[in-house]
Scaffold this active site. Structure first.
Site, PDB file in Angstrom:
ATOM      1  CG  HIS A  20     -24.337  29.585 -82.639  1.00 26.01           C
ATOM      2  ND1 HIS A  20     -24.550  29.811 -84.136  1.00 26.01           N
ATOM      3  CD2 HIS A  20     -24.342  28.517 -82.552  1.00 26.01           C
ATOM      4  CE1 HIS A  20     -24.638  28.886 -84.883  1.00 26.01           C
ATOM      5  NE2 HIS A  20     -24.434  27.815 -83.215  1.00 26.01           N
ATOM      6  CG  ASN A  66     -29.879  21.619 -80.247  1.00 25.37           C
ATOM      7  OD1 ASN A  66     -30.129  22.621 -79.477  1.00 25.37           O
ATOM      8  ND2 ASN A  66     -28.440  20.807 -80.902  1.00 25.37           N
ATOM      9  CG  ASP A  91     -24.386  31.720 -86.852  1.00 20.71           C
ATOM     10  OD1 ASP A  91     -25.104  31.538 -86.656  1.00 20.71           O
ATOM     11  OD2 ASP A  91     -23.910  31.516 -87.063  1.00 20.71           O
ATOM     12  CG  ASN A 112     -26.787  22.182 -85.935  1.00 19.16           C
ATOM     13  OD1 ASN A 112     -26.779  21.705 -87.142  1.00 19.16           O
ATOM     14  ND2 ASN A 112     -25.934  22.062 -85.243  1.00 19.16           N
TER      15      ASN A 112
END
Length: 188
Positions: A20, A66, A91, A112
């Site tokens: 991530h 997020n 990513d 997100n």
């Protein structure tokens, strides 16, 4: 033209080298390769360099993925930029490890971080660079993107980051289509 490169990731050492956090990793490579350092503001770390094509601002949010949109619109005014200057690096589990996809604009996303940014901006009309992190059908997606890369994967990504750190810094409206072709056809 200026360029605001926003590398997405999660803050904290526990997220270092996770799938991530490829956006953070790429910005770290650009910073170190150019002898820069990161300065800290309330919601982000940043560095700045001047290129022939204009000023380049590198930004790593200090919020979780997020909540990446919480930087906007204040980050634009902090650096005198606007949505057309924005390039988000993130990513992508739908791309194989080491493959990239540079897009001039994009639609709504299931990612997100992008959802947060698009919701706050009221638009998804900004550039993005997707970095493939592979996928694992045996693992749920949340656990997979928060998993760390193995040594072989890190070695491949280091070559990719080195390539991208050269290609991204001189991106402009005039050469964007050429950059798309060069970056999207690369494979590490």
């Amino acid at each position: 033209m200026g360029l605001l490169i926003l590398g997405l990731g999660n803050p904290g050492i526990e997220f270092s080298l996770t799938r991530h956090n490829v956006g953070f990793s790429l910005l770290d490579k650009i910073v170190s390769k150019n002898g820069l350092f990161l300065k800290r503001k309330k919601k982000y770390e940043y560095s700045e360099l001047r290129m022939v094509s204009g000023r380049v601002i590198l930004v790593k949010p200090l919020t979780y993925m997020n909540l990446s949109g919480s930087l906007f619109p204040s980050i634009f005014s902090d650096f005198y930029m606007c949505i057309k200057n924005l390039l988000v690096v993130l990513d992508n589990v739908d791309l194989p490890l080491g493959k990239c996809r540079l897009k001039e604009r994009g639609g709504m996303s299931t990612h997100n971080g992008l959802k947060s940014i698009s919701n706050v901006l009221g638009s998804s009309n900004y550039s993005r660079l997707y970095i493939g992190v592979g996928s694992n059908v045996m693992c749920d997606i949340k656990n997979f993107v928060l998993s760390k890369f193995c040594k072989d994967e890190i070695d491949r990504l280091e070559k990719l980051y080195d390539f991208l750190s050269d290609e991204l810094l001189d991106i402009s409206e005039a050469n964007f289509k050429n950059k798309v072709q060069k970056i999207n056809s690369s494979n590490f």
